[in-house]
Design an enzyme around this catalytic site. Sequence first.
Site: not given
Length: 663
Positions: A185, A443
């Site tokens: 940002h 996973r």
Amino acid sequence: MSVEQLKRPAEGATDFKHLFSPMELRGKVLRNRIVSTPHAAGWGRDGLIDAREVDYHVRKAAGGCALVMTFGSASVDPTTAASYGSISLWDERNEPALRALADGVHGHGALVMSQMTHMGRRGTSTLTGVPLRAPSDLPEGVHLEVPVPLTIPEIHAIVDRFADAAARLERCGWDGCEVTSLGGHLIEQFFDPMINTRTDEYGGGSLENRTRFGREVLEAVRAAVSETFVVGFRMAADQCLTGGLDTDGMIEVAQSLASTGAIDVLSVSGGTGASRLSTAYFVPGDQLPEGVFNERARRFREAVGVPVIVAGRNVEPAMADATVAGGVDLIAMTRAIIADPDLPKKARTGQTARPCIGINEGCIGRLYTSRPMWCSVNPGIREPDLAELVPAEIAAQVVVVGGGVAGLEAARGAALRGHSVVLLERRPQLGGRARLAGTRRGRERWELYIDWLQREAEAAGAELRTGVELTAQDVLAIEPDVMILATGSELRPSAALPGPVPSIDVDVLIEHGVPQVESRSALVVDDEGGFLAPTAAERLVAEGFTVEIVTTHPVVGAEIDPTQQPFVFQSLGRAGVVMTPHLSGVSSDDQGVTVRNLYTELDERRDGVGLVVMCGHRRGVVGLRDQLTALQPALPVVVVGDALSPRTLLDAVAEGARAGAEV
């Protein structure tokens, strides 16, 4: 409640003594060290706060979170559009909702802060027609739009906007604000020497000049609010970018910003907006380890000397407790709280929360593809009524066929509502395709979710039978009042390539392994665009195959969200997998396989291929539905998950939960 009162352990409390120790910020007491960091929800429009988002954040406080931080990328200035469905703090129309949210969070004993930012070059002008503004005219590597360099009067106006937004929050009853630079940002664009090419007092190469804008923002915010208002600052602990600012460089920036004395708490994560790969570190998915930024956060705490929040796959209370014990003050468990808003209360009392699996498909991944945030494993985020199940008026005999996540969610919900539930699964293990998908590297938490569902369903009274494959007559012998079919999906018979080269479904490859073939060259044919083709390719490479993925999509993994896709490309590239778009399979012969370009409509040859793996090309398995309807037409039959329409984990979970809630 005082700090001393909070130190007294609750009855049945766990031994997470560090995680559940209180802490003070500006005289305000945090009841524990658990934080939900700011993120957008994408539920509102035009930068306005939706009532659902108020309820959503209040629910986190009710679940025991100590610090509820809201509104990722909330805009302080009309010249920087609220992106990813976030809100406009400069818009006074939000004040009633701001007051309601603060009151609601306080009513459950938590503190509330909002993020606020100007995104600079990170965005697009396509909706506003107003060119982006930034320190220099260098475009970002993701959005690619050339910005207009800010003038000094424009810089001063933005500083004032930050101060105005902070003052508005305090007027509306908020405990604090968080100024952010994370994600590339505007504040980071000023202090990043690769972006800031200015030659005035806001650039010039020196750290003092590059952090001047950030310091001025923090000083103006501090001056605009009272002594009890908390001012936070969020930044990357590491840009995770080759040639970018590493942890040492970021610590120097943090020390410069903290020299203002305006920062009460520093929140750190990782990544930057300079590239798609570095952007993927913002909200670490399952390709990155749990607690990936914890050690870097500890270094920040030691070097900067202000309290630190760390974010980045902290999903288990044990790891969070150890991180606090190691010197980090506060732990962001944001996605874990999305998966189960009661995680803090459950951890406190020794219960197991619904696990976050880190897939990102339902939360940040949806925001990054301009869709509202949900959760892959918690359908109550998408539909709050599913989190508050109502007892059934009449208890019924419910039979669920299929023990994947849709069937388990249906069985759990129906049993919790008082129905008598029997679930039938043909495999010896529950979990269905989710268990197969969970074999992919990273996973491991998928199994935790499946096991949690199984325990929840059994605890609610559901009978779960595995290793049984019954006929329609066998099912009817149980005398069901309602049937829920979660029988999954299969490869369409017409999808297998005609010809002598073996052509198998990806599920067969994952469940049963690689068949015996003459050539160790494999072609993965994909029309799904998700993780199936990459998973198949990685499995084949591990078995010694050379692999090419051909896909009908413009790119392999086209449907994978931007927080995961770069790591998929990285893994496949390192494994030497060839990725070719715009192709569909045609047929095979003794020499290899023929594929066809979707746009030129010309055929291409792939000689020497010994195995074809089909990914996608599926249809629902509904034979049992047709048999039951023929035998007993009046029997209510509800079809859910892939059996209804082969889609994603998120859809299967939600449909199963909805069936259990409505039966």
